[in-house]
Enzyme design. Sequence first.
Site, PDB file in Angstrom:
ATOM      1  N   ARG A  35       0.848  -1.202   0.000  1.00  0.00           N
ATOM      2  CA  ARG A  35       0.000   0.000   0.000  1.00  0.00           C
ATOM      3  C   ARG A  35       0.877   1.244   0.000  1.00  0.00           C
ATOM      4  O   ARG A  35       0.981   1.959   0.991  1.00  0.00           O
ATOM      5  CB  ARG A  35      -0.950  -0.055   1.173  1.00  0.00           C
ATOM      6  CG  ARG A  35      -1.965  -1.141   0.914  1.00  0.00           C
ATOM      7  CD  ARG A  35      -3.143  -1.063   1.779  1.00  0.00           C
ATOM      8  NE  ARG A  35      -4.308  -1.519   1.039  1.00  0.00           N
ATOM      9  CZ  ARG A  35      -5.476  -1.745   1.584  1.00  0.00           C
ATOM     10  NH1 ARG A  35      -5.649  -1.533   2.860  1.00  0.00           N
ATOM     11  NH2 ARG A  35      -6.479  -2.153   0.856  1.00  0.00           N
ATOM     12  N   GLN A  71      -1.103   2.315  -5.760  1.00  0.00           N
ATOM     13  CA  GLN A  71      -2.534   2.521  -5.480  1.00  0.00           C
ATOM     14  C   GLN A  71      -3.419   2.136  -6.660  1.00  0.00           C
ATOM     15  O   GLN A  71      -4.490   1.561  -6.489  1.00  0.00           O
ATOM     16  CB  GLN A  71      -2.786   3.990  -5.127  1.00  0.00           C
ATOM     17  CG  GLN A  71      -2.767   4.213  -3.630  1.00  0.00           C
ATOM     18  CD  GLN A  71      -3.025   5.652  -3.244  1.00  0.00           C
ATOM     19  OE1 GLN A  71      -3.368   6.480  -4.066  1.00  0.00           O
ATOM     20  NE2 GLN A  71      -2.854   5.936  -1.973  1.00  0.00           N
ATOM     21  N   ASP A  93      -4.327  -1.583  -6.737  1.00  0.00           N
ATOM     22  CA  ASP A  93      -4.825  -2.153  -5.490  1.00  0.00           C
ATOM     23  C   ASP A  93      -6.216  -2.774  -5.672  1.00  0.00           C
ATOM     24  O   ASP A  93      -7.238  -2.093  -5.574  1.00  0.00           O
ATOM     25  CB  ASP A  93      -4.850  -1.031  -4.434  1.00  0.00           C
ATOM     26  CG  ASP A  93      -5.218  -1.509  -3.056  1.00  0.00           C
ATOM     27  OD1 ASP A  93      -5.649  -2.677  -2.929  1.00  0.00           O
ATOM     28  OD2 ASP A  93      -5.093  -0.725  -2.111  1.00  0.00           O
ATOM     29  N   SER A 152      -8.675  -2.441  -2.619  1.00  0.00           N
ATOM     30  CA  SER A 152      -9.385  -1.164  -2.507  1.00  0.00           C
ATOM     31  C   SER A 152     -10.474  -1.044  -3.564  1.00  0.00           C
ATOM     32  O   SER A 152     -11.593  -0.632  -3.261  1.00  0.00           O
ATOM     33  CB  SER A 152      -8.419   0.014  -2.662  1.00  0.00           C
ATOM     34  OG  SER A 152      -7.598   0.090  -1.538  1.00  0.00           O
ATOM     35  N   TYR A 172      -3.216  -1.303   8.246  1.00  0.00           N
ATOM     36  CA  TYR A 172      -4.229  -2.263   8.657  1.00  0.00           C
ATOM     37  C   TYR A 172      -4.372  -2.264  10.183  1.00  0.00           C
ATOM     38  O   TYR A 172      -3.560  -1.682  10.905  1.00  0.00           O
ATOM     39  CB  TYR A 172      -3.840  -3.669   8.203  1.00  0.00           C
ATOM     40  CG  TYR A 172      -3.849  -3.862   6.711  1.00  0.00           C
ATOM     41  CD1 TYR A 172      -5.062  -3.982   6.037  1.00  0.00           C
ATOM     42  CD2 TYR A 172      -2.673  -3.938   5.988  1.00  0.00           C
ATOM     43  CE1 TYR A 172      -5.087  -4.182   4.657  1.00  0.00           C
ATOM     44  CE2 TYR A 172      -2.684  -4.133   4.611  1.00  0.00           C
ATOM     45  CZ  TYR A 172      -3.897  -4.261   3.960  1.00  0.00           C
ATOM     46  OH  TYR A 172      -3.916  -4.454   2.609  1.00  0.00           O
TER      47      TYR A 172
HETATM   48  P1  NAD Z   1      -9.328  -4.022   5.948  1.00  0.00           P
HETATM   49  O1  NAD Z   1     -10.195  -4.471   4.830  1.00  0.00           O
HETATM   50  O2  NAD Z   1      -8.178  -4.863   6.352  1.00  0.00           O
HETATM   51  O3  NAD Z   1     -10.250  -3.825   7.260  1.00  0.00           O
HETATM   52  C1  NAD Z   1     -11.422  -3.073   7.215  1.00  0.00           C
HETATM   53  C2  NAD Z   1     -11.473  -2.182   8.435  1.00  0.00           C
HETATM   54  O4  NAD Z   1     -11.794  -2.961   9.591  1.00  0.00           O
HETATM   55  C3  NAD Z   1     -10.184  -1.448   8.765  1.00  0.00           C
HETATM   56  O5  NAD Z   1     -10.416  -0.062   8.813  1.00  0.00           O
HETATM   57  C4  NAD Z   1      -9.788  -2.004  10.134  1.00  0.00           C
HETATM   58  O6  NAD Z   1      -9.122  -1.043  10.952  1.00  0.00           O
HETATM   59  C5  NAD Z   1     -11.141  -2.377  10.686  1.00  0.00           C
HETATM   60  N1  NAD Z   1     -11.127  -3.311  11.825  1.00  0.00           N
HETATM   61  C6  NAD Z   1     -10.312  -4.375  12.057  1.00  0.00           C
HETATM   62  N2  NAD Z   1     -10.640  -4.965  13.233  1.00  0.00           N
HETATM   63  C7  NAD Z   1     -11.688  -4.270  13.739  1.00  0.00           C
HETATM   64  C8  NAD Z   1     -12.475  -4.406  14.921  1.00  0.00           C
HETATM   65  N3  NAD Z   1     -12.228  -5.349  15.822  1.00  0.00           N
HETATM   66  N4  NAD Z   1     -13.467  -3.509  15.122  1.00  0.00           N
HETATM   67  C9  NAD Z   1     -13.722  -2.527  14.225  1.00  0.00           C
HETATM   68  N5  NAD Z   1     -13.017  -2.349  13.100  1.00  0.00           N
HETATM   69  C10 NAD Z   1     -12.014  -3.214  12.854  1.00  0.00           C
HETATM   70  O7  NAD Z   1      -8.785  -2.544   5.719  1.00  0.00           O
HETATM   71  P2  NAD Z   1      -8.839  -1.642   4.409  1.00  0.00           P
HETATM   72  O8  NAD Z   1     -10.221  -1.228   4.167  1.00  0.00           O
HETATM   73  O9  NAD Z   1      -8.174  -2.379   3.329  1.00  0.00           O
HETATM   74  O10 NAD Z   1      -7.989  -0.356   4.778  1.00  0.00           O
HETATM   75  C11 NAD Z   1      -7.242  -0.145   5.929  1.00  0.00           C
HETATM   76  C12 NAD Z   1      -6.557   1.213   5.837  1.00  0.00           C
HETATM   77  O11 NAD Z   1      -5.615   1.270   4.765  1.00  0.00           O
HETATM   78  C13 NAD Z   1      -7.507   2.373   5.604  1.00  0.00           C
HETATM   79  O12 NAD Z   1      -7.119   3.442   6.415  1.00  0.00           O
HETATM   80  C14 NAD Z   1      -7.284   2.746   4.169  1.00  0.00           C
HETATM   81  O13 NAD Z   1      -7.600   4.097   3.907  1.00  0.00           O
HETATM   82  C15 NAD Z   1      -5.812   2.454   4.026  1.00  0.00           C
HETATM   83  N6  NAD Z   1      -5.446   2.235   2.618  1.00  0.00           N
HETATM   84  C16 NAD Z   1      -4.295   2.793   2.117  1.00  0.00           C
HETATM   85  C17 NAD Z   1      -3.915   2.599   0.791  1.00  0.00           C
HETATM   86  C18 NAD Z   1      -2.677   3.196   0.211  1.00  0.00           C
HETATM   87  O14 NAD Z   1      -2.270   2.821  -0.847  1.00  0.00           O
HETATM   88  N7  NAD Z   1      -2.017   4.089   0.866  1.00  0.00           N
HETATM   89  C19 NAD Z   1      -4.708   1.822  -0.028  1.00  0.00           C
HETATM   90  C20 NAD Z   1      -5.864   1.260   0.496  1.00  0.00           C
HETATM   91  C21 NAD Z   1      -6.210   1.455   1.823  1.00  0.00           C
END
Ligand code: NAD
Length: 380
Positions: A121, A126, A129, A132, A227
């Site tokens: 990430r 991006q 991905d 996403s 994550y």
């Molecule tokens: P994910 O699919 O792994 O998880 C979904 C969400 O569930 C996450 O926000 C996680 O914190 C939450 N979660 C985990 N355990 C939990 C619990 N017990 N109770 C409540 N919530 C819980 O995560 P995701 O959607 O792929 O994204 C995670 C982060 O990464 C986000 O902040 C996103 O913006 C970021 N991201 C960054 C990039 C990049 O390239 N920079 C790309 C995609 C996502």
Amino acid sequence: MKIAIVRERADGETRVAATPETVGKLVGLGATVSIEAGAGALARFPDADYAKAGATVTTAADAIKDAEIVLTVRRPTVDVLIGAAKGALVIGSMDPYGNEGEIDALARMGVTTVAMEFMPRITRAQVMDILSSQANLAGYQGVLDAAVTFERAFPMMMTAAGTVRPAKVFVMGAGVAGLQAIATAKRLGAVVSATDVRAAAGEQVESLGAKFIMTDALKDASGTGGYARELTADEKAAQAELTASHIAKQDIVITTALIPGRPAPKLVTKAMVESMLPGSVIVDLAAERGGNVELTKPNEIVTTANGVTIIGYTNVPARLATSASQLFARNLYAFLETMFDKKTKAFAVNWDDELVKATVLTKDGAIVHPNIKLPGAATA
Ligand code: NAD
């Protein structure tokens, strides 16, 4: 360079790994593209459009024959890949955890499998991905599935016959899917709240106009790479207490919580579901990874004795096959483009590229990714 795409074989899979748009771009790079007839049919991409974009539309076996690159949505079985060139790159979502035996079988047949879900990430990646792009659509579709099941209106409605109160939507997990679910529910006029275990999510939730709910006992459970980490027993108890009191007042709950490489955390217990009013709807977007809700039945819609409907679709992006395929195919194309040498007009994989190193699971007959271990294999 021959690139092949075949129809997805997994049950309920409607997506396709290349669209006429990306086929046109691949042909533009100098590749030869062969696609199985009907591969895009369920995503509404007709064979004629692939042909117009420059692909050969043929049988699966003919498409695969001598292909050096195979693009796929889901991990293919060995039999689908028979006839591909030695060391062919098979690029797509590989779902390796818990499927190490299948990855090993692909290793042994000599193909180089590339797991797009392991894409780092970082800014450069991006555009590649798949997690996403697909989670975004799932978050949107999850809210629509809730809205059509819910037997009341989402927005506040002021009519001559009186006022209808807005629906209360609670989103658990405010990552990519959760943030899109919040935005979609807001657009439909619901009153939205959300929770997450990463403190950074709070600001993002509030910027979408939703209320962020988090217990003081849980300061921040951010793990690596953006994550979440798994909660400790005390943190889990504090979160459950907060959830229990909040959920009883909600009409709709959308759960999206995931922890990389682990089963989905169980956040909503049977007792919590029983505390909700009849007609309430829960959409468990983590159903594929075991679900966030104790009563979720993967791939089923169940209604509890107290009248709460729990929707457990396991492949939500496949419910938006056209959009999901468009974005997935662009993710794959963006990665392939990095392997294209503009000077020689040839594909040349740079095995030292961090994106390649992070995603290659099998090479030269063996599993090479450090995270993938066959059960019983010695650990380093
Ligand atoms: P994910 O699919 O792994 O998880 C979904 C969400 O569930 C996450 O926000 C996680 O914190 C939450 N979660 C985990 N355990 C939990 C619990 N017990 N109770 C409540 N919530 C819980 O995560 P995701 O959607 O792929 O994204 C995670 C982060 O990464 C986000 O902040 C996103 O913006 C970021 N991201 C960054 C990039 C990049 O390239 N920079 C790309 C995609 C996502």
